[in-house]
Motif scaffolding. Structure first.
Motif, mmCIF file in Angstrom:
data_model
loop_
_atom_site.group_PDB
_atom_site.id
_atom_site.type_symbol
_atom_site.label_atom_id
_atom_site.label_comp_id
_atom_site.label_asym_id
_atom_site.label_seq_id
_atom_site.Cartn_x
_atom_site.Cartn_y
_atom_site.Cartn_z
ATOM 1 N N UNK A 84 0.808 -1.219 0.000
ATOM 2 C CA UNK A 84 0.000 0.000 0.000
ATOM 3 C C UNK A 84 0.837 1.264 0.000
ATOM 4 N N UNK A 85 1.976 1.240 0.693
ATOM 5 C CA UNK A 85 2.741 2.468 0.865
ATOM 6 C C UNK A 85 3.927 2.634 -0.048
ATOM 7 N N UNK A 86 4.425 1.535 -0.622
ATOM 8 C CA UNK A 86 5.642 1.616 -1.430
ATOM 9 C C UNK A 86 5.387 1.191 -2.874
ATOM 10 N N UNK A 87 4.997 -0.067 -3.069
ATOM 11 C CA UNK A 87 4.958 -0.552 -4.446
ATOM 12 C C UNK A 87 3.902 0.140 -5.300
ATOM 13 N N UNK A 88 2.771 0.513 -4.733
ATOM 14 C CA UNK A 88 1.742 1.144 -5.564
ATOM 15 C C UNK A 88 2.189 2.515 -6.065
ATOM 16 N N UNK A 89 3.249 3.081 -5.467
ATOM 17 C CA UNK A 89 3.813 4.347 -5.924
ATOM 18 C C UNK A 89 5.138 4.171 -6.664
ATOM 19 N N UNK A 90 5.573 2.938 -6.852
ATOM 20 C CA UNK A 90 6.862 2.663 -7.501
ATOM 21 C C UNK A 90 6.655 2.538 -9.003
ATOM 22 N N UNK A 91 6.288 3.634 -9.629
ATOM 23 C CA UNK A 91 5.946 3.634 -11.045
ATOM 24 C C UNK A 91 7.152 3.218 -11.895
ATOM 25 N N UNK A 92 6.875 2.418 -12.908
ATOM 26 C CA UNK A 92 7.943 1.861 -13.737
ATOM 27 C C UNK A 92 7.595 1.992 -15.206
ATOM 28 N N UNK A 93 8.618 1.958 -16.019
ATOM 29 C CA UNK A 93 8.448 1.954 -17.472
ATOM 30 C C UNK A 93 8.804 0.573 -17.994
#
Length: 321
Positions: free
Chosen positions: A25-34
């Motif tokens: 909830x706090x890290x991966x959902x904001x770890x945007x990737x290309x």
């Protein structure tokens, strides 16, 4: 008195679960990737082009980190932008979506909508995704017509139940699209028929990659189908992948490129967002995709080259992701 071994084990499992939810909830959902992929789908002798595939933003007004990250995608200098729907997650999110996409709206673009452009998300029991193939609980109507007008006024083409011809980067493209099959809104008869033979790329768009729709696109001779909807599974098992796709598509195709039939390639975006009622991602980073389309050697059907995922730094974005 020392804790019983079973009690210690239970506490360890509970702590691991809490840590996992916190990470998702706090890290991966904001770890945007290309995600970067090279696909040999153009007619032999064609120039290569770059297509930016964006899907499933599920935007709310306060998601400034996501908005800034999306704006930075313009630095990739794509020849064409394709948006496969589910942009909205709030009735006041249209300005946030338009501001996030603003630099990209100055480029050639195509779009179709998904269910969460038409209806707001609602609270659901996540277990339903494990026991039912389709979950269609509609929230309040969303201002999809305003979003469509904003995209169209900036020059993006609505591919919904429409045929388009355009040229980008010196490549002649024939495009068709359908409304969201997840809501059973596709009207295949409006776009069905043999793909134009004179196009160097025959491209089809859908939000949900339902096999019944993909089969028609493939039978009609389209080279590439772009879709979203699956969130890549959203909650995945490391090394095993997606548990569900929330559609009839098999789990092995939940994100990235795969062959559909003898000729057609399918690319499914894992998307950039989540429902506000399930704001977690695990082993499935939110993503946009940069597809480099190159000419296919005559007489061959080469496999895609998946470059992988990488993060893109954002320029000063802050706030809730």
């Amino acid at each position: 008195m020392p804790a019983h071994p079973l009690a210690r084990a239970a506490l360890a499992v509970a702590a691991t679960g809490v840590a996992g939810v916190g990470y998702a909830a706090g890290i991966e959902r904001n770890a945007f990737a290309l995600r970067e992929v090279t696909l040999a789908v153009l007619a032999p002798g064609s120039s290569s082009i770059k297509v930016l595939h964006v899907s499933d933003l599920h935007m709310t007004p306060g998601q400034r980190r996501k908005q800034q990250w999306v704006r930075e995608l313009d630095r990739l200098d794509p020849d064409l932008v394709v948006n496969t729907g589910d942009n909205l997650a709030h009735r006041r999110a249209v300005p946030s979506v338009v501001q996030a996409l603003d630099p990209l709206l100055a480029r050639p673009g195509l779009f179709v909508f998904g269910s969460n452009d038409y209806f707001a998300p609602t609270p659901k029991n996540p277990a339903h995704y494990l026991t039912a193939r389709h979950t269609r609980v509609h929230g309040v109507p969303l201002p999809w017509a305003d979003l469509r007008a904003a995209f169209s006024e900036r020059g993006w083409l609505d591919a919904t139940h429409t045929r388009h011809r355009l040229e980008v980067g010196g490549v002649r493209i024939a495009v068709i699209g359908v409304d969201d099959p997840h809501l059973q809104r596709e009207r295949m008869a409006t776009v069905a028929g043999a793909a134009p033979e004179d196009a160097e790329l025959r491209l089809a768009l859908t939000h949900s990659p339902e096999p019944r729709v993909l089969d028609v696109f493939a039978a009609d001779g389209y080279d590439l189908v772009l879709a979203g909807h699956t969130h890549g599974g959203q909650l995945c098992i490391p090394l095993l992948g997606a548990v569900v796709t929330n559609c009839e598509l098999d789990r092995s195709r939940a994100k990235g490129p795969s062959r559909w039939g003898a000729h057609t390639w399918l690319h499914v975006s894992a998307g950039l967002g989540t429902s506000p009622y399930a704001p977690v991602r695990f082993a499935c980073r939110p993503e946009a995709s940069l597809l480099t389309l190159v000419a296919a050697p005559a007489g061959s059907r080469p496999a895609p080259v998946v470059v992988g995922e990488r993060g893109i730094p954002v320029g000063g974005g802050s706030g809730v992701g």
